[in-house]
Design a protein around this motif. Sequence first.
Motif, PDB file in Angstrom:
ATOM      1  N   GLY A 131     -20.554  -6.070  37.438  1.00  0.00           N
ATOM      2  CA  GLY A 131     -20.520  -6.163  38.889  1.00  0.00           C
ATOM      3  C   GLY A 131     -21.904  -6.286  39.496  1.00  0.00           C
ATOM      4  N   LEU A 132     -22.870  -5.615  38.904  1.00  0.00           N
ATOM      5  CA  LEU A 132     -24.247  -5.711  39.389  1.00  0.00           C
ATOM      6  C   LEU A 132     -24.812  -7.098  39.130  1.00  0.00           C
ATOM      7  N   ILE A 133     -24.621  -7.608  37.906  1.00  0.00           N
ATOM      8  CA  ILE A 133     -25.147  -8.943  37.581  1.00  0.00           C
ATOM      9  C   ILE A 133     -24.535  -9.990  38.493  1.00  0.00           C
ATOM     10  N   GLY A 134     -23.244  -9.840  38.787  1.00  0.00           N
ATOM     11  CA  GLY A 134     -22.568 -10.803  39.637  1.00  0.00           C
ATOM     12  C   GLY A 134     -22.952 -10.714  41.093  1.00  0.00           C
ATOM     13  N   ALA A 135     -23.538  -9.588  41.511  1.00  0.00           N
ATOM     14  CA  ALA A 135     -23.844  -9.384  42.926  1.00  0.00           C
ATOM     15  C   ALA A 135     -25.272  -9.745  43.296  1.00  0.00           C
TER      16      ALA A 135
END
Length: 512
Positions: A131-135
């Motif tokens: 989720g962090l990488i995607g955000a």
Amino acid sequence: MTSALLRLAAPVLRSSVLVLALGVPMWHAAPAQAQIALPSMGDGADLTTSEERRLGDRIIRSLYRDPDYIDDPQLHAYVMGIWQPLVQASKARGDLSAELQERFAWQVLLGRDKSINAFALPGGYLGVHLGLIGAVSSSDELATVMAHELTHVTQRHIARMFGEEKKNMPLLIAGMVLGALAASKSPDAANAMIVGGQAAAIQNQLGFSRSMEREADRIGYSLLAPAGFAPQGAVSMFEKLQHASRLNDNGSWPYLRSHPLTTERMADMQTRVPHGHTQPPVPTMEHAMMAGRARVLSRPGIDTLRQWTQLPKAPGFAQLNANDQAAQLYVATLSQMELKNLADARKVWNQLSAHVQAQGDAAAKQQVRWLGAELELAAQQPQAALQLLGIADLRGPQPRPTLVLGSQALIATGQASKVSDRLQSWVVDQPHDATAWRLLAQAWQAQNQGLRAVRAEAEAHVAHYDYAAAIDRFKAAQDLARRGQGDHIEASIVDTRLRAVEALLREQAREK
């Protein structure tokens, strides 16, 4: 790393420092006049480096078993391409001692969780949610988070906080972590444990002090430029947090509940960026695609995947910039692959390949080739995968995605003999690479080397600290040796490794 773990255990984990959850304090730096002098690395720490590593190993072996744990070679290589320069910058700065380099793991684990989070664990482990990488919008923003977490490790913040508590606190908290993991299928049991008196006491007593957070902000920020990242990424990441804090909490920014934004820290970060350099860094095409990959692999659901397959056909696609077009084509390709629509996936991949070739971005081209090889392997076309990878064998140094995909393709084309030697060299340097050990087992099995194959299977379990399963496979290897398979040297290696792992299992049992 599961959603259940973070939902049930995060209030304890974040405040207990075992999970240094990504929060606003992570990237705010105090102005020079406000910096608080902290002890030098490890001063006052009752927890030795060896004890901290063992504690981290105990936690991490449960995370390896978690269904949300994912070893995706492409994403892992991308994240390690950020992590390793930061570690080197920390070493050059003098924060990373020879003892820490030797004793700590310095491993990064990825979790499928869609929440925007990252955490450090004892012993040099770092967890990053997809989720962090995607955000995040750029590698510089992701580097900001990871630099902060790295500083928590190099400055021994975990040990220093434990040093202020009773010496049984590490085992108490570790037990709660493992309990929360074990109870992930039983919310009532987990809630009972977490809201109990011990959990409440820990939550009230522990937590990183503001001085430690400021130290992590300050030192983490200082690592960005030497590691090759734009410090402005810290500002743009902070702006994301500021914006998110104004929205209703939907659970996707879990750290905002335990690490509220402060105007002081917002101002501190702004003042650290040199005048005239406050514009956010330009995102790369590679990052845009990797952010898309993270979103697809976080299991968004079939309906969402179907929607994403139509992204290149949307009316506004032609008006997007080159990076966003590449990202949407990548997401559409991977979504089709996840849905097993391989013919449609190949059509979109051809669009993606042509688009990226026209842009001339070398890193993006490599990511597209890896995705194409992944697609060809799924379509049972291993020779086409090898052509995309541009290899006929695995001699010489190779990036890990090429090693993994190339090994799969070579084994599938009956060329396992070209795999085993390279993988053996790899696991000597990377003994905790369970995926490489499993591929080595496949390669040996394809060459009718059953004893070696079973030993490699055992080593894959050892790599993830599953000593009981490893012992089972080593004993199976001993049975093969008694039936005449393998040679005396290989049988001796199995016997030696079995004794060593049995000792590790006994130590593991004593810890419990």
